[in-house]
Motif scaffolding. Structure first.
Motif, PDB file in Angstrom:
ATOM      1  N   SER A 210     -13.835  -1.784 -17.389  1.00 18.54           N
ATOM      2  CA  SER A 210     -13.260  -1.924 -18.729  1.00 18.54           C
ATOM      3  C   SER A 210     -13.912  -3.134 -19.381  1.00 18.54           C
ATOM      4  O   SER A 210     -14.184  -4.140 -18.711  1.00 18.54           O
ATOM      5  CB  SER A 210     -11.742  -2.110 -18.675  1.00 18.54           C
ATOM      6  OG  SER A 210     -11.407  -3.388 -18.188  1.00 18.54           O
TER       7      SER A 210
ATOM      8  N   GLY B 103     -19.199   7.133 -26.542  1.00 26.69           N
ATOM      9  CA  GLY B 103     -18.212   7.766 -25.672  1.00 26.69           C
ATOM     10  C   GLY B 103     -18.799   8.204 -24.347  1.00 26.69           C
ATOM     11  O   GLY B 103     -18.194   8.022 -23.294  1.00 26.69           O
ATOM     12  N   ALA B 104     -20.015   8.770 -24.398  1.00 24.00           N
ATOM     13  CA  ALA B 104     -20.675   9.216 -23.170  1.00 24.00           C
ATOM     14  C   ALA B 104     -21.011   8.031 -22.275  1.00 24.00           C
ATOM     15  O   ALA B 104     -20.911   8.109 -21.044  1.00 24.00           O
ATOM     16  CB  ALA B 104     -21.947   9.991 -23.506  1.00 24.00           C
TER      17      ALA B 104
ATOM     18  N   TYR C 240      -6.119   9.466 -10.468  1.00 25.50           N
ATOM     19  CA  TYR C 240      -6.078   8.143 -11.079  1.00 25.50           C
ATOM     20  C   TYR C 240      -5.235   7.232 -10.194  1.00 25.50           C
ATOM     21  O   TYR C 240      -4.233   7.660  -9.618  1.00 25.50           O
ATOM     22  CB  TYR C 240      -5.493   8.210 -12.482  1.00 25.50           C
ATOM     23  CG  TYR C 240      -6.274   9.128 -13.399  1.00 25.50           C
ATOM     24  CD1 TYR C 240      -7.439   8.701 -14.016  1.00 25.50           C
ATOM     25  CD2 TYR C 240      -5.862  10.451 -13.609  1.00 25.50           C
ATOM     26  CE1 TYR C 240      -8.169   9.546 -14.835  1.00 25.50           C
ATOM     27  CE2 TYR C 240      -6.587  11.296 -14.420  1.00 25.50           C
ATOM     28  CZ  TYR C 240      -7.744  10.844 -15.033  1.00 25.50           C
ATOM     29  OH  TYR C 240      -8.478  11.686 -15.832  1.00 25.50           O
TER      30      TYR C 240
ATOM     31  N   MET D 132      -8.195  15.791 -10.608  1.00 23.22           N
ATOM     32  CA  MET D 132      -8.481  14.460 -11.135  1.00 23.22           C
ATOM     33  C   MET D 132      -7.490  13.501 -10.502  1.00 23.22           C
ATOM     34  O   MET D 132      -6.284  13.797 -10.410  1.00 23.22           O
ATOM     35  CB  MET D 132      -8.334  14.434 -12.653  1.00 23.22           C
ATOM     36  CG  MET D 132      -9.323  15.318 -13.391  1.00 23.22           C
ATOM     37  SD  MET D 132     -11.029  14.711 -13.274  1.00 23.22           S
ATOM     38  CE  MET D 132     -10.921  13.212 -14.244  1.00 23.22           C
TER      39      MET D 132
ATOM     40  N   ASP E 152     -10.920   8.740  -9.797  1.00 24.79           N
ATOM     41  CA  ASP E 152     -11.715   9.013 -10.989  1.00 24.79           C
ATOM     42  C   ASP E 152     -11.657   7.837 -11.949  1.00 24.79           C
ATOM     43  O   ASP E 152     -12.611   7.565 -12.668  1.00 24.79           O
ATOM     44  CB  ASP E 152     -11.205  10.276 -11.688  1.00 24.79           C
ATOM     45  CG  ASP E 152     -11.595  11.533 -10.923  1.00 24.79           C
ATOM     46  OD1 ASP E 152     -12.780  11.884 -10.937  1.00 24.79           O
ATOM     47  OD2 ASP E 152     -10.710  12.144 -10.300  1.00 24.79           O
ATOM     48  N   GLN E 153     -10.519   7.142 -11.957  1.00 28.43           N
ATOM     49  CA  GLN E 153     -10.393   5.950 -12.785  1.00 28.43           C
ATOM     50  C   GLN E 153      -9.276   5.081 -12.225  1.00 28.43           C
ATOM     51  O   GLN E 153      -8.223   5.580 -11.819  1.00 28.43           O
ATOM     52  CB  GLN E 153     -10.107   6.312 -14.251  1.00 28.43           C
ATOM     53  CG  GLN E 153     -10.215   5.131 -15.196  1.00 28.43           C
ATOM     54  CD  GLN E 153     -10.207   5.558 -16.664  1.00 28.43           C
ATOM     55  OE1 GLN E 153     -10.209   6.740 -16.975  1.00 28.43           O
ATOM     56  NE2 GLN E 153     -10.189   4.595 -17.561  1.00 28.43           N
TER      57      GLN E 153
ATOM     58  N   GLY F 185     -19.361   5.115 -22.141  1.00 25.36           N
ATOM     59  CA  GLY F 185     -18.122   4.635 -21.537  1.00 25.36           C
ATOM     60  C   GLY F 185     -17.666   5.514 -20.398  1.00 25.36           C
ATOM     61  O   GLY F 185     -17.217   5.029 -19.354  1.00 25.36           O
ATOM     62  N   GLN F 186     -17.799   6.833 -20.574  1.00 27.34           N
ATOM     63  CA  GLN F 186     -17.414   7.771 -19.519  1.00 27.34           C
ATOM     64  C   GLN F 186     -18.283   7.586 -18.279  1.00 27.34           C
ATOM     65  O   GLN F 186     -17.788   7.600 -17.146  1.00 27.34           O
ATOM     66  CB  GLN F 186     -17.523   9.200 -20.038  1.00 27.34           C
ATOM     67  CG  GLN F 186     -17.052  10.253 -19.058  1.00 27.34           C
ATOM     68  CD  GLN F 186     -17.189  11.651 -19.614  1.00 27.34           C
ATOM     69  OE1 GLN F 186     -18.277  12.075 -19.989  1.00 27.34           O
ATOM     70  NE2 GLN F 186     -16.094  12.376 -19.690  1.00 27.34           N
ATOM     71  N   TYR F 187     -19.587   7.393 -18.502  1.00 32.99           N
ATOM     72  CA  TYR F 187     -20.496   7.199 -17.370  1.00 32.99           C
ATOM     73  C   TYR F 187     -20.151   5.906 -16.620  1.00 32.99           C
ATOM     74  O   TYR F 187     -20.150   5.888 -15.377  1.00 32.99           O
ATOM     75  CB  TYR F 187     -21.937   7.134 -17.872  1.00 32.99           C
ATOM     76  CG  TYR F 187     -22.939   6.822 -16.773  1.00 32.99           C
ATOM     77  CD1 TYR F 187     -23.404   7.819 -15.921  1.00 32.99           C
ATOM     78  CD2 TYR F 187     -23.390   5.518 -16.568  1.00 32.99           C
ATOM     79  CE1 TYR F 187     -24.302   7.527 -14.906  1.00 32.99           C
ATOM     80  CE2 TYR F 187     -24.284   5.222 -15.558  1.00 32.99           C
ATOM     81  CZ  TYR F 187     -24.739   6.234 -14.727  1.00 32.99           C
ATOM     82  OH  TYR F 187     -25.609   5.931 -13.713  1.00 32.99           O
TER      83      TYR F 187
ATOM     84  N   ARG G 136     -17.291   4.460 -16.324  1.00 37.92           N
ATOM     85  CA  ARG G 136     -16.067   4.634 -15.534  1.00 37.92           C
ATOM     86  C   ARG G 136     -16.296   5.528 -14.327  1.00 37.92           C
ATOM     87  O   ARG G 136     -15.633   5.371 -13.303  1.00 37.92           O
ATOM     88  CB  ARG G 136     -14.953   5.207 -16.418  1.00 37.92           C
ATOM     89  CG  ARG G 136     -14.385   4.210 -17.419  1.00 37.92           C
ATOM     90  CD  ARG G 136     -13.132   4.752 -18.093  1.00 37.92           C
ATOM     91  NE  ARG G 136     -13.425   5.913 -18.914  1.00 37.92           N
ATOM     92  CZ  ARG G 136     -13.798   5.854 -20.184  1.00 37.92           C
ATOM     93  NH1 ARG G 136     -13.958   4.685 -20.771  1.00 37.92           N
ATOM     94  NH2 ARG G 136     -14.013   6.961 -20.868  1.00 37.92           N
ATOM     95  N   ARG G 137     -17.242   6.459 -14.446  1.00 37.78           N
ATOM     96  CA  ARG G 137     -17.529   7.316 -13.294  1.00 37.78           C
ATOM     97  C   ARG G 137     -18.242   6.543 -12.191  1.00 37.78           C
ATOM     98  O   ARG G 137     -18.047   6.811 -11.011  1.00 37.78           O
ATOM     99  CB  ARG G 137     -18.373   8.506 -13.737  1.00 37.78           C
ATOM    100  CG  ARG G 137     -17.565   9.580 -14.454  1.00 37.78           C
ATOM    101  CD  ARG G 137     -18.430  10.731 -14.911  1.00 37.78           C
ATOM    102  NE  ARG G 137     -17.623  11.802 -15.480  1.00 37.78           N
ATOM    103  CZ  ARG G 137     -18.128  12.863 -16.076  1.00 37.78           C
ATOM    104  NH1 ARG G 137     -19.450  13.017 -16.186  1.00 37.78           N
ATOM    105  NH2 ARG G 137     -17.344  13.804 -16.554  1.00 37.78           N
TER     106      ARG G 137
END
Length: 237
Positions: free
Chosen positions: A197, A183-184, A120, A118, A136-137, A186-188, A190-191
């Protein structure tokens, strides 16, 4: 008791490319991803002997001094990249935080991720998309405002990017009853956009942002929030 399974994190700082003020912010960011086991700052003599010395000593970073063998050549970047790969192959770290705004590190990020790590990035506003998207972020450091600027607070104009609606539509195709977990989602986001944000669009959080979309509806179930396309919700009624 500490979790022995938590990821080991390497924080590698390009001192020639950024300022010492970013360091504490970077450590706060990576604390959520695991235990920091490697702390190194890379730069030439002029950089490490002056503005960076106090910050590196106080925050227990190992200074990695790289002399310039020829004018205009930055050997610190090469040293950082080689050490990152050595840490990977020696199994010292699984997660990497590169503190830099230099797009030259984009290839290093891609190679680390290809090996399963990972990655960052903590950088400044000037960070090019090539580096942001190689991670990744991405976390953007905002320098503290001066007192004169604080006296005149600025507001970010609220926006509603269509990408959020498109993401709900895509994820809903594989979701139970067409509802997508917050949550899913938000994760998508960011991916697909490592720098994403809600704050950059003028919102304090993702839920507040979603509630401004006329195309979306939300519900709370068991302490979790869910999102659905309004047209699907209306068809189900």
């Amino acid at each position: 008791m500490l979790d022995n399974q938590e990821d080991r994190v390497a924080v590698l700082v390009d001192c020639d490319n950024t300022s010492p003020e970013i360091l504490e912010y970077a450590l706060r960011v990576v604390a959520q991803f695991g235990r920091v086991v490697v702390r190194r700052g890379y730069g030439n003599h002029a950089t490490l002997a002056n503005k960076w010395q106090e910050a590196l000593v106080r925050l227990a970073f190992t200074p990695c001094l790289q002399y310039q063998y020829a004018s205009g050549k930055n050997t610190a970047d090469i040293a950082l990249a080689l050490d990152a790969l050595e840490d990977l192959f020696d199994d010292r770290a699984e997660t990497y935080c590169l503190v830099t705004s230099d797009s030259d590190f984009s290839y290093l990020c891609r190679k680390l991720r290809e090996r399963g790590s990972m990655v960052y990035i903590v950088g400044e506003k000037k960070t090019p998309d090539a580096l942001r998207n190689a991670s990744d972020q991405f976390f953007e450091y905002q320098p503290p405002e001066s007192e004169s600027v604080k006296a005149q607070p600025s507001k970010v104009k609220k926006q509603r990017p269509k990408a959020l609606v498109d993401a709900v539509s895509l994820l809903a195709a594989d979701a139970s009853e067409d509802w997508v977990g917050l949550g899913a989602l938000g994760q998508y986001m960011r991916r697909t956009n490592p720098g994403f944000s809600p704050q950059q669009f003028g919102y304090s959080g993702l839920l507040e942002m979603i509630r401004t979309y006329p195309e979306l509806v939300t519900r709370k179930d068991g302490g979790s929030h869910w999102v659905q396309l309004k047209e699907k919700a209306e068809r189900e009624e």
